[in-house]
Write a protein that holds these residues in place. Structure first.
Motif, PDB file in Angstrom:
ATOM      1  N   LEU A 193       3.512  -0.865  -5.064  1.00 24.75           N
ATOM      2  CA  LEU A 193       2.885  -0.924  -3.741  1.00 24.75           C
ATOM      3  C   LEU A 193       3.636  -0.044  -2.753  1.00 24.75           C
ATOM      4  N   GLY A 194       4.971  -0.108  -2.776  1.00 23.73           N
ATOM      5  CA  GLY A 194       5.761   0.731  -1.880  1.00 23.73           C
ATOM      6  C   GLY A 194       5.609   2.208  -2.195  1.00 23.73           C
ATOM      7  N   LEU A 195       5.615   2.542  -3.490  1.00 22.98           N
ATOM      8  CA  LEU A 195       5.467   3.943  -3.879  1.00 22.98           C
ATOM      9  C   LEU A 195       4.088   4.486  -3.511  1.00 22.98           C
ATOM     10  N   SER A 196       3.078   3.614  -3.543  1.00 23.18           N
ATOM     11  CA  SER A 196       1.733   4.079  -3.182  1.00 23.18           C
ATOM     12  C   SER A 196       1.676   4.517  -1.721  1.00 23.18           C
ATOM     13  N   LEU A 197       2.478   3.884  -0.874  1.00 21.55           N
ATOM     14  CA  LEU A 197       2.530   4.280   0.532  1.00 21.55           C
ATOM     15  C   LEU A 197       3.191   5.647   0.690  1.00 21.55           C
ATOM     16  N   LEU A 198       4.031   6.022  -0.272  1.00 24.48           N
ATOM     17  CA  LEU A 198       4.645   7.340  -0.257  1.00 24.48           C
ATOM     18  C   LEU A 198       3.826   8.364  -1.017  1.00 24.48           C
ATOM     19  N   TRP A 230       6.673 -13.374  -2.911  1.00 19.97           N
ATOM     20  CA  TRP A 230       6.089 -12.519  -1.894  1.00 19.97           C
ATOM     21  C   TRP A 230       7.105 -12.089  -0.837  1.00 19.97           C
ATOM     22  N   PHE A 231       7.978 -12.959  -0.443  1.00 18.48           N
ATOM     23  CA  PHE A 231       8.925 -12.617   0.625  1.00 18.48           C
ATOM     24  C   PHE A 231       9.873 -11.499   0.179  1.00 18.48           C
ATOM     25  N   LEU A 236      11.119  -5.516  -0.711  1.00 24.14           N
ATOM     26  CA  LEU A 236      11.282  -4.365  -1.607  1.00 24.14           C
ATOM     27  C   LEU A 236      10.279  -3.266  -1.253  1.00 24.14           C
ATOM     28  N   THR A 237       9.030  -3.647  -1.013  1.00 23.94           N
ATOM     29  CA  THR A 237       8.008  -2.665  -0.633  1.00 23.94           C
ATOM     30  C   THR A 237       8.393  -1.924   0.637  1.00 23.94           C
ATOM     31  N   LEU A 238       8.855  -2.662   1.635  1.00 19.60           N
ATOM     32  CA  LEU A 238       9.233  -2.045   2.905  1.00 19.60           C
ATOM     33  C   LEU A 238      10.451  -1.155   2.747  1.00 19.60           C
ATOM     34  N   LEU A 239      11.411  -1.566   1.931  1.00 18.72           N
ATOM     35  CA  LEU A 239      12.600  -0.745   1.713  1.00 18.72           C
ATOM     36  C   LEU A 239      12.248   0.568   1.037  1.00 18.72           C
ATOM     37  N   HIS A 245       9.125   7.052   6.641  1.00 20.39           N
ATOM     38  CA  HIS A 245       8.231   7.170   7.785  1.00 20.39           C
ATOM     39  C   HIS A 245       9.018   7.236   9.098  1.00 20.39           C
ATOM     40  N   ILE A 246      10.066   6.429   9.213  1.00 21.99           N
ATOM     41  CA  ILE A 246      10.858   6.405  10.443  1.00 21.99           C
ATOM     42  C   ILE A 246      11.612   7.721  10.613  1.00 21.99           C
TER      43      ILE A 246
END
Length: 548
Positions: A193-198, A230-231, A236-239, A245-246
């Motif tokens: 999920l995190g990699l998909s955002l990248l 989930w928490f 992990l996704t956000l990291l 992005h920032i």
């Protein structure tokens, strides 16, 4: 059938005769290996095509040459805000290992496509067995869009990889018998999920979370889904996704506004959106994505349609798949991209790519169901020879096109030959390849970053380059030659014509006749003057244009 994964119900007895009339696993493995090897061998068989391949290949090259791996750049000091960096990172790594070439530009797509096939094999084997897994891989690897994009410079293969990684992780977590197994497979889901955002931004999250949410609602699996971490998983996704992005916004202010609002909202909701900096919206009637799917999944989409026509009571199969705890997940995986892009008019045929792995597994499942029926004359129970023949259709057509058709397209859709002529003449290293209008980015790639453009054919800018000390080259579209400043024509000579472009070389002052006088007005300029000038100036014989 083993029911420990919840595969009980209408499909319970299918394993008894599965693949009894289908290709043997060794045959499928050999066929897939041969097909992928052939695709690998033609990665560098034709030039990079504009606009997509030239643009993305050049962005990866800029990463390596500038050392800036944070902000993708379409030219040096010109940021590219249209896509996140995952695919560009892969290309930059490939360039670092293998140098700049068509092969190294396309290799990341091939690598990610092969890894996607590995994930499909592993998931399908975990669901049923190796035979089912190999059949799924055979279907996916020989679909028109998948096979062609398994060696095409585009970010869509990175999106396919990350969506497949995430949804495979989620499904493995759902069918895992152990608590620890469920937990670790869940982290694979959150990593994907995190990699998909990248890979391609928020659209990846939609294509991943959509099937999960629909599966929970359909199967009433609230307790199962609450048991996942989930928490910590979302952390992990956000990291994985947020830091880039920032930092990108800090280094290139305005990025988030364009990227979030423009690329992720207006592109899909505003049919005449004019804010696209890197192309024009592709407007189609709503629902066109379904037609795109039928084309991109050939030949197997046609096989599937023939099967439905030959066996009208498809409701039994649909009911069986949707009534199955595991295969209903694949159904939603397949449907969500098609449903999501149905509401948008700004679409491309590549948007069907994320649904193809699920379609391949569902089609293999339908083959199994048909093998259990008395309808032995159906296309789904044909011999190994026919299935092998169908599997070879797309690879054969593509390989023939790679050698006999696509290179011809390169004459008009690639700047390789023009840039090769510029590079092979080997003049002063400060000389530039100047496009008098918007530059095709394959020109900058093949010219090693020495190409620039002059927006709107600004005559003052063109003349400023003619008055400097460098001996530049001008790439002019044939249709724009009449608007090229007459002074520029007098101070340059034609080197060659390449598709829609004319390459002209600026004279060195020492090459000009002693009595050469620059015409003061267009009326004074005589194109034939070039002939007398060239008779006086040293003759230049351009080398062959078969280099890069």
């Amino acid at each position: 059938m083993n029911t420990r994964y919840g595969l009980e119900g209408p499909l319970d007895n299918l394993m008894k005769a599965q693949f009894s009339q289908h290709p043997a696993p060794a045959f499928i493995l050999g066929l897939v290996s041969m097909i992928l090897l052939a695709r690998l061998l033609v990665l560098g068989a034709f030039p990079l095509m504009d606009p997509t391949e030239g643009r993305y290949a050049e962005i990866g090259r800029e990463m390596v040459t500038t050392g800036n791996w944070v902000v993708p750049q379409i030219e040096e000091e010109v940021p590219f805000w249209g896509k996140p960096p995952l695919m560009f990172w892969f290309m930059a790594a490939s360039y670092s290992l293998m140098g700049f070439s068509e092969y190294s530009a396309r290799f990341p797509s091939f690598f990610l496509s092969c890894f996607t096939l590995v994930m499909v094999y592993f998931l399908a084997r975990r669901i049923l067995n190796a035979s089912f897994a190999l059949m799924s891989v055979l279907f996916l690897s020989t679909m028109a869009l998948f096979y062609s994009y398994a060696g095409y410079v585009a970010v869509d293969t990175a999106l396919l990889f990350t969506v497949t990684l995430a949804l495979s992780g989620m499904l493995c977590a759902l069918i895992s018998e152990s608590k620890s197994g469920r937990r670790w497979w869940s982290y694979v889901f959150f990593l994907g999920l995190g990699l998909s955002l990248l890979a391609k931004g928020l659209v990846g999250a939609v294509l991943i979370m959509g099937p999960v949410i629909l599966w929970i609602w359909w199967n009433r699996e609230w307790r199962t889904i609450r048991s996942l971490p989930w928490f910590t998983g979302l952390i992990l996704t956000l990291l994985v996704a947020v830091p880039w992005h920032i930092v990108c916004e800090m280094k290139s202010p305005g990025f988030l506004d364009y990227y979030i609002i423009g690329e992720h909202w207006k592109r899909f909701t505003v049919s005449d959106w004019e804010g696209d900096r890197y192309g024009s919206p592709h407007q189609f009637p709503r629902g066109t994505i379904l037609l795109f799917f039928l084309i991109t999944a050939l030949p197997w989409s046609l096989v599937f349609l023939v099967t439905l026509i030959q066996r009208p009571p498809i409701r039994e199969i649909s009911k069986g798949l949707l009534g199955d705890r595991v295969f209903s997940f694949l159904v939603f995986w397949f449907l969500v991209p098609l449903l999501f892009f149905t509401i948008s008019r700004n679409i491309m045929f590549t948007y069907t790519l994320p649904c193809l792995p699920a379609f391949a597994m569902l089609l293999a499942r339908v083959f199994l169901i048909e093998a259990e029926t008395e309808h032995q004359d159906h296309l789904t129970t044909v011999s190994s020879n026919l299935i092998g023949g169908l599997a070879l259709i797309v690879p054969t057509i593509f390989l023939l096109a790679a050698y006999f058709v696509i290179p011809l397209l390169g004459e008009s859709r690639s700047q390789k030959e023009l840039a090769a002529q510029f590079m092979n003449l080997d003049f002063d290293s400060d000389a530039a390849l100047i496009y008098t209008d918007r530059m095709p980015l394959s020109g900058d790639f093949y010219a090693g970053g020495r190409a620039i453009d002059i927006p709107d054919e600004n005559p003052d800018t063109i003349l400023s380059h003619l008055k400097d000390v460098d001996q530049d080259y001008f790439a002019i579209e044939v249709d724009d030659l009449e608007s090229f400043p007459f002074e520029g024509l007098a101070l340059t000579t034609e080197v060659g014509r390449f598709g829609d472009y004319i390459l002209r070389r600026e004279f060195d002052p020492s090459d000009l006749p002693l009595k050469f006088v620059l015409p003061a007005t267009p009326e004074e300029y005589d194109p034939n003057r070039e002939i007398s000038t060239m008779e006086t100036a040293p003759r230049i014989d351009p080398p062959p244009t078969n280099g890069s």
